[in-house]
Design a protein around this motif. Structure first.
Motif, PDB file in Angstrom:
ATOM      1  N   ASP A  77      36.616  39.031  20.273  1.00 19.34           N
ATOM      2  CA  ASP A  77      37.174  37.791  19.887  1.00 19.34           C
ATOM      3  C   ASP A  77      36.522  36.684  20.863  1.00 19.34           C
ATOM      4  O   ASP A  77      36.885  37.050  22.095  1.00 19.34           O
ATOM      5  N   ILE A  78      36.110  35.605  20.531  1.00 17.82           N
ATOM      6  CA  ILE A  78      35.910  34.477  21.705  1.00 17.82           C
ATOM      7  C   ILE A  78      36.954  33.361  21.385  1.00 17.82           C
ATOM      8  O   ILE A  78      37.018  33.012  20.080  1.00 17.82           O
ATOM      9  N   PRO A  79      37.822  33.056  22.423  1.00 20.60           N
ATOM     10  CA  PRO A  79      38.784  32.306  21.924  1.00 20.60           C
ATOM     11  C   PRO A  79      38.589  30.861  22.097  1.00 20.60           C
ATOM     12  O   PRO A  79      37.376  30.362  22.356  1.00 20.60           O
ATOM     13  N   ASP A  80      39.412  30.117  21.410  1.00 17.27           N
ATOM     14  CA  ASP A  80      39.208  28.630  21.593  1.00 17.27           C
ATOM     15  C   ASP A  80      38.753  28.225  22.949  1.00 17.27           C
ATOM     16  O   ASP A  80      39.352  28.869  23.891  1.00 17.27           O
ATOM     17  N   MET A  81      37.915  27.045  22.902  1.00 13.80           N
ATOM     18  CA  MET A  81      37.567  26.801  24.277  1.00 13.80           C
ATOM     19  C   MET A  81      37.456  25.215  24.301  1.00 13.80           C
ATOM     20  O   MET A  81      37.181  24.685  23.438  1.00 13.80           O
ATOM     21  N   LEU A  82      37.848  24.485  25.308  1.00  8.54           N
ATOM     22  CA  LEU A  82      37.529  23.092  25.647  1.00  8.54           C
ATOM     23  C   LEU A  82      36.123  22.829  26.251  1.00  8.54           C
ATOM     24  O   LEU A  82      35.789  23.597  27.033  1.00  8.54           O
ATOM     25  N   VAL A  83      35.597  21.731  25.666  1.00  4.86           N
ATOM     26  CA  VAL A  83      34.165  21.585  25.905  1.00  4.86           C
ATOM     27  C   VAL A  83      33.980  20.153  25.852  1.00  4.86           C
ATOM     28  O   VAL A  83      34.798  19.219  25.620  1.00  4.86           O
ATOM     29  N   PRO A  84      32.900  19.691  26.945  1.00  7.75           N
ATOM     30  CA  PRO A  84      32.775  18.147  27.086  1.00  7.75           C
ATOM     31  C   PRO A  84      32.022  17.924  25.903  1.00  7.75           C
ATOM     32  O   PRO A  84      31.183  18.936  25.338  1.00  7.75           O
ATOM     33  N   ARG A  85      32.058  16.626  25.377  1.00  7.88           N
ATOM     34  CA  ARG A  85      31.467  16.035  24.254  1.00  7.88           C
ATOM     35  C   ARG A  85      31.081  14.592  24.708  1.00  7.88           C
ATOM     36  O   ARG A  85      31.442  14.238  25.368  1.00  7.88           O
ATOM     37  N   PHE A  86      29.747  14.334  23.998  1.00  7.39           N
ATOM     38  CA  PHE A  86      29.305  12.916  24.048  1.00  7.39           C
ATOM     39  C   PHE A  86      28.973  12.251  22.669  1.00  7.39           C
ATOM     40  O   PHE A  86      28.349  13.185  21.815  1.00  7.39           O
ATOM     41  N   ARG A  87      29.411  11.165  22.107  1.00  3.90           N
ATOM     42  CA  ARG A  87      29.240  10.654  20.855  1.00  3.90           C
ATOM     43  C   ARG A  87      28.375   9.521  21.176  1.00  3.90           C
ATOM     44  O   ARG A  87      28.721   8.500  21.925  1.00  3.90           O
ATOM     45  N   ALA A  88      26.997   9.292  20.658  1.00  3.43           N
ATOM     46  CA  ALA A  88      26.283   8.222  20.906  1.00  3.43           C
ATOM     47  C   ALA A  88      26.832   7.198  20.304  1.00  3.43           C
ATOM     48  O   ALA A  88      27.381   7.027  19.289  1.00  3.43           O
ATOM     49  N   GLY A  89      26.662   5.913  21.155  1.00  2.00           N
ATOM     50  CA  GLY A  89      27.056   4.714  20.594  1.00  2.00           C
ATOM     51  C   GLY A  89      26.156   4.004  19.592  1.00  2.00           C
ATOM     52  O   GLY A  89      24.726   4.509  19.505  1.00  2.00           O
ATOM     53  N   SER A  90      26.468   2.739  18.982  1.00  2.00           N
ATOM     54  CA  SER A  90      25.495   2.147  18.015  1.00  2.00           C
ATOM     55  C   SER A  90      24.212   1.722  18.483  1.00  2.00           C
ATOM     56  O   SER A  90      22.979   1.799  17.929  1.00  2.00           O
ATOM     57  N   ALA A  91      23.991   1.055  19.621  1.00  2.00           N
ATOM     58  CA  ALA A  91      22.941   0.649  20.388  1.00  2.00           C
ATOM     59  C   ALA A  91      21.963   1.890  20.727  1.00  2.00           C
ATOM     60  O   ALA A  91      20.662   1.701  20.523  1.00  2.00           O
ATOM     61  N   LEU A  92      22.636   2.882  21.244  1.00  2.00           N
ATOM     62  CA  LEU A  92      21.719   4.129  21.489  1.00  2.00           C
ATOM     63  C   LEU A  92      21.162   4.606  20.220  1.00  2.00           C
ATOM     64  O   LEU A  92      19.868   4.899  20.294  1.00  2.00           O
ATOM     65  N   LYS A  93      21.804   4.734  19.256  1.00  2.00           N
ATOM     66  CA  LYS A  93      21.503   5.374  17.957  1.00  2.00           C
ATOM     67  C   LYS A  93      20.405   4.492  17.224  1.00  2.00           C
ATOM     68  O   LYS A  93      19.367   4.965  16.778  1.00  2.00           O
ATOM     69  N   ALA A  94      20.535   3.087  17.347  1.00  2.00           N
ATOM     70  CA  ALA A  94      19.362   2.122  16.884  1.00  2.00           C
ATOM     71  C   ALA A  94      18.343   2.295  17.646  1.00  2.00           C
ATOM     72  O   ALA A  94      17.210   2.321  17.247  1.00  2.00           O
ATOM     73  N   VAL A  96      17.126   5.032  19.105  1.00  2.00           N
ATOM     74  CA  VAL A  96      16.509   5.978  18.918  1.00  2.00           C
ATOM     75  C   VAL A  96      16.022   6.060  17.569  1.00  2.00           C
ATOM     76  O   VAL A  96      14.699   6.781  17.221  1.00  2.00           O
ATOM     77  N   ARG A  97      16.431   5.730  16.563  1.00  2.00           N
ATOM     78  CA  ARG A  97      15.911   5.430  15.207  1.00  2.00           C
ATOM     79  C   ARG A  97      14.832   4.747  15.173  1.00  2.00           C
ATOM     80  O   ARG A  97      13.972   5.105  14.543  1.00  2.00           O
ATOM     81  N   SER A  98      14.770   3.620  16.047  1.00  2.00           N
ATOM     82  CA  SER A  98      13.631   2.706  15.823  1.00  2.00           C
ATOM     83  C   SER A  98      12.367   3.469  16.701  1.00  2.00           C
ATOM     84  O   SER A  98      11.124   3.136  16.081  1.00  2.00           O
ATOM     85  N   ARG A  99      12.612   4.377  17.752  1.00  2.00           N
ATOM     86  CA  ARG A  99      11.458   5.027  18.244  1.00  2.00           C
ATOM     87  C   ARG A  99      11.042   6.035  17.194  1.00  2.00           C
ATOM     88  O   ARG A  99       9.806   6.106  17.050  1.00  2.00           O
ATOM     89  N   GLY A 100      11.705   6.496  16.439  1.00  2.00           N
ATOM     90  CA  GLY A 100      11.583   7.587  15.547  1.00  2.00           C
ATOM     91  C   GLY A 100      10.711   6.764  14.387  1.00  2.00           C
ATOM     92  O   GLY A 100       9.655   7.622  13.684  1.00  2.00           O
ATOM     93  N   GLU A 101      10.806   5.480  13.929  1.00  2.58           N
ATOM     94  CA  GLU A 101      10.176   4.836  12.780  1.00  2.58           C
ATOM     95  C   GLU A 101       8.664   4.537  13.480  1.00  2.58           C
ATOM     96  O   GLU A 101       7.912   4.586  12.826  1.00  2.58           O
ATOM     97  N   LYS A 102       8.755   4.240  14.723  1.00  2.28           N
ATOM     98  CA  LYS A 102       7.476   3.914  15.482  1.00  2.28           C
ATOM     99  C   LYS A 102       6.628   5.098  15.441  1.00  2.28           C
ATOM    100  O   LYS A 102       5.310   5.030  15.263  1.00  2.28           O
ATOM    101  N   ALA A 103       7.117   6.516  15.515  1.00  2.09           N
ATOM    102  CA  ALA A 103       6.369   7.427  15.637  1.00  2.09           C
ATOM    103  C   ALA A 103       5.979   7.900  14.210  1.00  2.09           C
ATOM    104  O   ALA A 103       4.633   8.602  14.179  1.00  2.09           O
ATOM    105  N   ASP A 104       6.725   7.600  13.261  1.00  2.00           N
ATOM    106  CA  ASP A 104       5.954   7.992  11.796  1.00  2.00           C
ATOM    107  C   ASP A 104       4.966   7.099  11.610  1.00  2.00           C
ATOM    108  O   ASP A 104       4.264   7.393  10.489  1.00  2.00           O
ATOM    109  N   SER A 105       4.721   5.799  11.865  1.00  2.00           N
ATOM    110  CA  SER A 105       3.633   5.160  11.472  1.00  2.00           C
ATOM    111  C   SER A 105       2.451   5.464  12.001  1.00  2.00           C
ATOM    112  O   SER A 105       1.950   6.243  13.081  1.00  2.00           O
TER     113      SER A 105
END
Length: 105
Positions: A77-94, A96-105
């Motif tokens: 059994d592996i017990p519940d565990m506290l872990v650090p998390r990071f949720r990207a904000g809107s500017a970072l997501k945008a 990354v998305r625009s970089r992905g669109e440039k790579a597809d071109s």
């Protein structure tokens, strides 16, 4: 995959930030260390840190589960565990998305 291909070292981050800010490498390294300490202590205290547009650092609970010891093949059994998390904000997501669109071109 080499370090250059997979990411940037702490030393490289300090060098770039020092150059961009006009601060010394020593001061930049100290500031980066202080930021890491602040984020760590706030997460441990159960608080979040939000850098608007960039993202949010917070603590979450990883649910316990059944696992297998790879050496003995025994179930455990592996017990519940506290872990650090990071949720990207809107500017970072945008960005990354625009970089992905440039790579597809």
């Amino acid at each position: 995959m080499s370090q250059k291909e997979s990411g940037m070292s702490r030393k490289e981050v300090v060098q770039i930030l020092a150059r961009k800010s006009g601060m010394t490498k020593r001061s930049t390294a100290e500031l980066l260390g202080n930021l890491e300490d602040l984020i760590t202590s706030e997460i441990i205290a159960g608080r979040t840190i939000t850098l608007t547009g960039f993202g949010t650092f917070f603590m979450a609970t990883r649910q316990g589960r059944r696992g297998i010891n790879p050496n003995t093949k025994e179930s455990l059994d592996i017990p519940d565990m506290l872990v650090p998390r990071f949720r990207a904000g809107s500017a970072l997501k945008a960005a990354v998305r625009s970089r992905g669109e440039k790579a597809d071109s």
